[in-house]
Structure formats: C-alpha cells, structure tokens
Scaffold this motif. Structure first.
Motif, PDB file in Angstrom:
ATOM      1  N   ASP A 146       0.785  -1.273  -0.065  1.00 59.55           N
ATOM      2  CA  ASP A 146       0.086   0.035   0.118  1.00 59.55           C
ATOM      3  C   ASP A 146       0.959   1.294   0.125  1.00 59.55           C
ATOM      4  N   ARG A 147       2.069   1.241   0.359  1.00 59.62           N
ATOM      5  CA  ARG A 147       2.913   2.434   0.388  1.00 59.62           C
ATOM      6  C   ARG A 147       3.378   2.557  -0.964  1.00 59.62           C
ATOM      7  N   ASP A 148       3.589   1.523  -1.644  1.00 55.55           N
ATOM      8  CA  ASP A 148       3.875   1.743  -3.132  1.00 55.55           C
ATOM      9  C   ASP A 148       2.589   2.233  -3.670  1.00 55.55           C
ATOM     10  N   GLY A 149       1.427   2.056  -3.322  1.00 53.11           N
ATOM     11  CA  GLY A 149       0.017   2.732  -3.770  1.00 53.11           C
ATOM     12  C   GLY A 149       0.107   4.161  -3.479  1.00 53.11           C
ATOM     13  N   LYS A 150       0.725   4.285  -2.431  1.00 51.21           N
ATOM     14  CA  LYS A 150       0.915   5.837  -2.020  1.00 51.21           C
ATOM     15  C   LYS A 150       1.711   6.731  -3.082  1.00 51.21           C
ATOM     16  N   TYR A 151       2.779   6.130  -3.478  1.00 49.75           N
ATOM     17  CA  TYR A 151       3.850   6.668  -4.392  1.00 49.75           C
ATOM     18  C   TYR A 151       3.245   6.686  -5.779  1.00 49.75           C
ATOM     19  N   GLN A 152       2.441   5.653  -6.256  1.00 46.18           N
ATOM     20  CA  GLN A 152       1.905   5.691  -7.403  1.00 46.18           C
ATOM     21  C   GLN A 152       0.719   6.854  -7.555  1.00 46.18           C
ATOM     22  N   LEU A 153      -0.028   6.788  -6.470  1.00 45.85           N
ATOM     23  CA  LEU A 153      -0.800   7.847  -6.401  1.00 45.85           C
ATOM     24  C   LEU A 153      -0.644   9.557  -6.540  1.00 45.85           C
ATOM     25  N   LYS A 154       0.682   9.457  -5.713  1.00 40.62           N
ATOM     26  CA  LYS A 154       1.184  10.748  -5.470  1.00 40.62           C
ATOM     27  C   LYS A 154       1.721  11.117  -6.925  1.00 40.62           C
ATOM     28  N   SER A 155       2.162  10.030  -7.746  1.00 38.99           N
ATOM     29  CA  SER A 155       2.898  10.535  -9.137  1.00 38.99           C
ATOM     30  C   SER A 155       1.614  10.873  -9.947  1.00 38.99           C
ATOM     31  N   VAL A 204      28.260   0.928 -12.440  1.00 37.15           N
ATOM     32  CA  VAL A 204      27.412   2.053 -12.571  1.00 37.15           C
ATOM     33  C   VAL A 204      27.357   2.382 -14.175  1.00 37.15           C
ATOM     34  N   GLN A 205      26.153   2.843 -14.427  1.00 33.95           N
ATOM     35  CA  GLN A 205      25.937   3.407 -15.854  1.00 33.95           C
ATOM     36  C   GLN A 205      25.108   4.754 -15.612  1.00 33.95           C
ATOM     37  N   ASP A 206      25.514   5.727 -16.346  1.00 32.63           N
ATOM     38  CA  ASP A 206      25.107   7.224 -16.521  1.00 32.63           C
ATOM     39  C   ASP A 206      24.100   6.989 -17.639  1.00 32.63           C
ATOM     40  N   VAL A 207      22.831   7.482 -16.992  1.00 30.51           N
ATOM     41  CA  VAL A 207      21.588   7.246 -18.041  1.00 30.51           C
ATOM     42  C   VAL A 207      20.891   8.723 -18.075  1.00 30.51           C
ATOM     43  N   PRO A 208      20.165   8.826 -18.855  1.00 31.23           N
ATOM     44  CA  PRO A 208      19.155  10.154 -18.784  1.00 31.23           C
ATOM     45  C   PRO A 208      18.252  10.072 -17.831  1.00 31.23           C
ATOM     46  N   MET A 209      18.458  11.170 -16.780  1.00 29.79           N
ATOM     47  CA  MET A 209      17.389  11.233 -15.736  1.00 29.79           C
ATOM     48  C   MET A 209      16.065  10.931 -16.004  1.00 29.79           C
ATOM     49  N   LEU A 210      15.471  11.136 -17.178  1.00 27.54           N
ATOM     50  CA  LEU A 210      14.155  10.815 -17.704  1.00 27.54           C
ATOM     51  C   LEU A 210      13.877   9.541 -17.941  1.00 27.54           C
ATOM     52  N   ASN A 211      14.854   8.705 -17.848  1.00 25.51           N
ATOM     53  CA  ASN A 211      14.445   7.101 -18.095  1.00 25.51           C
ATOM     54  C   ASN A 211      14.694   6.502 -16.570  1.00 25.51           C
ATOM     55  N   ALA A 212      15.140   7.292 -15.716  1.00 26.14           N
ATOM     56  CA  ALA A 212      15.490   6.993 -14.337  1.00 26.14           C
ATOM     57  C   ALA A 212      14.367   7.383 -13.547  1.00 26.14           C
ATOM     58  N   VAL A 213      13.325   7.892 -13.901  1.00 26.17           N
ATOM     59  CA  VAL A 213      12.130   8.406 -12.928  1.00 26.17           C
ATOM     60  C   VAL A 213      11.818   7.316 -12.214  1.00 26.17           C
ATOM     61  N   ASN A 214      11.532   6.082 -12.520  1.00 25.42           N
ATOM     62  CA  ASN A 214      11.136   4.866 -11.637  1.00 25.42           C
ATOM     63  C   ASN A 214      11.943   4.601 -10.550  1.00 25.42           C
ATOM     64  N   GLU A 215      13.436   4.897 -10.916  1.00 27.53           N
ATOM     65  CA  GLU A 215      14.391   4.497  -9.779  1.00 27.53           C
ATOM     66  C   GLU A 215      14.389   5.598  -8.676  1.00 27.53           C
ATOM     67  N   VAL A 216      14.051   6.843  -9.201  1.00 24.34           N
ATOM     68  CA  VAL A 216      14.030   7.970  -8.286  1.00 24.34           C
ATOM     69  C   VAL A 216      12.856   7.666  -7.243  1.00 24.34           C
ATOM     70  N   MET A 217      11.875   7.313  -7.839  1.00 26.04           N
ATOM     71  CA  MET A 217      10.628   6.907  -6.993  1.00 26.04           C
ATOM     72  C   MET A 217      11.068   5.962  -6.058  1.00 26.04           C
ATOM     73  N   ARG A 218      11.666   4.808  -6.525  1.00 23.45           N
ATOM     74  CA  ARG A 218      11.855   3.801  -5.824  1.00 23.45           C
ATOM     75  C   ARG A 218      12.818   4.138  -4.475  1.00 23.45           C
ATOM     76  N   GLU A 219      13.849   5.042  -4.801  1.00 18.82           N
ATOM     77  CA  GLU A 219      14.686   5.613  -3.918  1.00 18.82           C
ATOM     78  C   GLU A 219      13.697   6.234  -2.731  1.00 18.82           C
ATOM     79  N   SER A 220      12.771   7.078  -3.091  1.00 14.68           N
ATOM     80  CA  SER A 220      12.142   7.529  -2.278  1.00 14.68           C
ATOM     81  C   SER A 220      11.184   6.850  -1.362  1.00 14.68           C
ATOM     82  N   TYR A 221      10.716   5.844  -2.036  1.00 15.58           N
ATOM     83  CA  TYR A 221       9.795   4.775  -1.345  1.00 15.58           C
ATOM     84  C   TYR A 221      10.741   4.019  -0.307  1.00 15.58           C
TER      85      TYR A 221
END
Length: 470
Positions: free
Chosen positions: A213-222, A344-361
């Motif tokens: 349900d905490r994942d649900g919170k982050y999906q709803l917030k996005s 470690v790979q350098d990727v466009p931040m646009l492509n890493a939005v899911n990972e940014v959310m996962r770290e916040s979660y």
C-alpha cells in the motif's frame, strides 16, 4: 431495475445526477460490481454490522463519516479533490501550460493504460484478503481489514468513473474487465504480479499494507501530478484514505514486535524455536516476511531504465511524487548514476524516473523500521530489522534474476538457491504462521501473537464491538 438515487447511494461531487450518459453506464456497471463484491469480497461477512468510515464529501466534515453499516450497503462514492484555480502543468515538455480537462487524443491510450493498471490493483487486494476475516486476531483488526477492503472498493469506483466519463466505449469495456480479472486466476490474473500473491495470514496482511500500500501511495502521488486534471484530483483525494491502510500495516507490525518482545522477556530467551513454541512470531521470521513483501513491492515501480517512464514524464502524464520539491522539472539535460550488475551506468534522468521513485519509497519504508528497532533496542536485544537490498529477488529491470543477497552482495546462483529459504518464508515458516491464526472475536480480546493497539478507532475504546457478527 429501479433507478439509483445518486446523491444518496453514490455520494459524489462530479454531478452524477445530471449526467444521464454517465448514469446509464454506471447503472449497467453497478450490479456487476455488487456481484463481484458478494462473490470475491470478504467471505461470509456480508450480513455483519461493521463500524466503518465513509466519505460523503471532500471537506473536513464529510470525508470521514463514521457509522455502522453492512458492507454491501456501503456508500461507495466518487470524489475529486477541489480544483486548483488556474492550475498549470508542473513538469515535462509542456510545463507551464494549462492542465487538461479532457483527454488529449495523442495520449488517450497511455492514460487509459495508467488508469486501468491503477484500477486493477484495487479489487485485486480485496480478492487477496477475502478469507482473512476467518482468522482475525481481534474485532479491532477485523474492522480495520474491512475498512481497507471497502476503501479499495471505493478506489475502484474512482478509476471506473474516469474510464466511463472520459474514455467512451473503450473505457466501459475496460471497466468490465476490471471485474473479470481475479487475483491468482490461472487464466485471467491481475495485471501486476504482487497482486496475484496469496495473503493467507495476518502477518502477510500487515506487511502488504505496510509495503504494497505504500507503493500505492507513491503511484497515487505521481498520478496526482498529472496534467490530466480529473486524474490528478481523483488521486489527491484517494491519498487521504490510503494513509489508513499504511497505518494498519505499521501499527500491526509494531504490535507483533511488541508481543514478541514480551514473550522473549517472559521466557528469558532469544531462541526462535522457544519463541515459536510459545505461539509468537520470532524476529528472524518477521525479517523473512519483510524481505518477501518489500522485494515484491519494489518491482511495482517498474524497470530502472524505462523509456515508458521517460515518455510519461516528458508528456506530462505522470510526474514524480512531490514534484515541487525538485529544482529541475523538465530533465532534458539531467543524468542519473544507475547501479547495474555490470557497474554504474550514466543514464538520462528521464529514463530513471522509476528509480528515483523507488529510492524515495525505500526512505519512507525506513521510518517504520526505525520505530520497530527502537522497541527492540529498548528491550535490550542486539537484533535489528532491515530492508532488503533493492537488488534482491527482483523480477523486472536490470537486476532481474540476478542472484543477490538481502545485504546486496552478488553471489553464485547455487548459493542463492540454497539460501533463499533463509531469507524469505519457507513452506514450513508459512505453515507455522498459519497455525497461529486462531480467530478471536470477543470484544477487547487479542490473539496471543499480537499486542493490543494503543487506542481504539475514532476515540472509541479498544473493547468496542467494532463488528457485530451475524
């Protein structure tokens, strides 16, 4: 079939009473929903009187109205948070332009998919939890289970409203399909894997409401950041109810920890075998359940390097939770250091939005663990609960099927396979936990594996008869 009194049966702030097209669509869908609720909702409790919170409006007086009701008579309303005057798109390539009140044609398919995926999780969790009432540790917990269930039902209504109101025939067909798929069904399972996992015990339920349900919170917030304003407003209101689901999880696990510490003190031991023999959940076993449900929930964010996430962000469909806290809302020039099995790979931040959310979660998940660990520390024990590595037991993204320990160490496949039941519940562990699930329905009494809550619901005592069983 008699016409539905929309202001009474379906409290709403979307002018249902004056929208005949939408009324006709819902008149067709509502009996299917009630059939689903009767067949797939809480098993054998449809005639019980339950003390539930119901939303009748979005203001402070109406969003949490308490009273006793039979669940099939619950008033599943449709509410959007109050509109923000002159709201502008807050991220992506169209940042600063007015938000959309209708679905742009070029984004119709993607928006529908986002809404359907979110909507699919709501009835799925009800289906996963439908048998738990038979093993409730108390009437307080039974009521909280049913509160979660009816609110997931209301969240389904929220997504179905959007499908019916903005997506025409496609939306109506998708709304029907939301009731046709079932959790764990071999032929028509739910869309996301986590929502096909069985929840056969209350320890899993507490972990699910804490992590999933905490994942649900982050999906709803996005989605609340979306440029499609009706979706944004719908999700903003849903978040007011989602908080209770996570409260059930956090306090539930906290009560398990408290009771286990009481047993450890009473027996004068940390030996898991003796603690289990006394009918309690030993802390290493709780760690296994945390490892399982946290790792399962991490997959719900999607791949770490995702072109779909990049497109949804750039097009203004789905932002980052709490988008306003970031400095860069376009991300066309930004990059992200992504940890992969190859380095470690350098990727466009646009492509890493899911990972940014996962770290916040994960940072959010740590809050509960700190509270539980303080209880353990104060009791004088060295053991500490921990979140598993985000690379452990992944089934999507860069780390899919890579053998990684909960501590984040890459190991051999042979060692991983041998030790997996040291890290997540084995069949024997699950059988033991199920053996603890003895139903307790005397007001104020608790099962022996969980401590009482600190307070009751809505200022009522813990001993209140929250569910009157029939």
């Amino acid at each position: 079939m008699a016409a539905i009194n929309y202001s009474d049966k379906i409290p709403n702030n979307v002018n249902l009473a004056n929208d005949r097209t939408l009324q006709r669509a819902l008149e067709h869908w509502q009996p299917h929903f009630l059939d689903w609720w009767t067949g797939m909702g809480p098993s054998d409790f449809q005639k019980s009187d339950v003390y539930l919170r119901t939303a009748t409006s979005v203001d402070a007086e109406g969003w949490a109205t308490y009273g006793t009701v039979k669940m099939p008579d619950y008033r599943w309303g449709i509410f959007l948070a109050d509109p923000v005057a002159d709201r502008k798109i807050g991220f992506g390539d169209s940042m600063g332009q007015p938000v959309w009140q209708q679905v742009p044609g070029e984004f119709r398919s993607t928006l529908r998919r986002l809404i359907v995926t979110q909507g699919d999780t709501e009835p799925a969790s009800v289906e996963q939890q439908r048998l738990l009432g038979h093993t409730c540790p108390s009437l307080y917990d039974l009521r909280n289970l049913f509160q979660v269930n009816v609110e997931e039902g209301r969240h389904l209504w929220a997504m179905v409203y959007l499908l019916h109101a903005y997506f025409g025939r496609d939306g109506r067909e998708e709304a029907e399909e939301l009731l046709a798929r079932h959790s764990g069904d071999a032929d028509k399972p739910r869309i996301l894997t986590t929502f096909n996992e069985p929840i056969s015990d209350w320890l899993s339920f507490f972990c699910f409401t804490y992590f999933t349900d905490r994942d649900g919170k982050y999906q709803l917030k996005s989605l609340a950041e979306s440029a499609f304003d009706p979706l944004s407003r719908t999700c903003r209101f849903m978040l007011t109810e989602e908080a209770h689901h996570m409260f059930v999880g956090e306090t539930g696990i906290g009560r398990v920890v408290k009771r286990t510490l009481e047993v450890m003190k009473e027996l004068g031991t940390e030996d898991p075998a003796r603690i289990r023999a006394h009918g309690s959940v030993d802390l290493p076993l709780l760690q296994k359940y945390i490892n399982f449900w946290c790792s399962s929930s991490l997959d719900l964010f999607g791949s770490e390097n995702s072109s779909n996430a990049a497109a949804s962000f750039a097009n203004g469909l789905k932002g980052r939770p709490d988008e306003s806290q970031y400095e860069d809302h376009v991300l066309r020039a930004a990059h992200f250091k992504l940890e992969t099995p190859e380095g470690v790979q350098d990727v466009p931040m646009l492509n890493a939005v899911n990972e940014v959310m996962r770290e916040s979660y994960l940072k959010d998940c740590e809050i509960g663990l700190k509270r539980w660990n303080r209880l353990i520390e104060r009791a004088g024990h060295a053991f500490r609960l921990a979140l598993p590595s985000p690379h452990f037991r992944r089934s999507i993204g860069s780390w899919v099927n890579v053998p990684v320990s909960p501590e984040g160490k890459m190991i051999s496949r042979e060692e991983y396979d041998q030790r997996l039941t040291d890290w997540i519940p084995s069949e024997a562990d699950k059988a033991f936990v199920r053996s603890l699930m003895q139903r307790v329905v005397e007001p104020g009494k608790m099962a022996g594996w969980v401590a009482p809550p600190e307070r009751g619901i809505n200022n009522l005592p813990v001993e209140y008869e929250y569910v009157k069983l029939q």
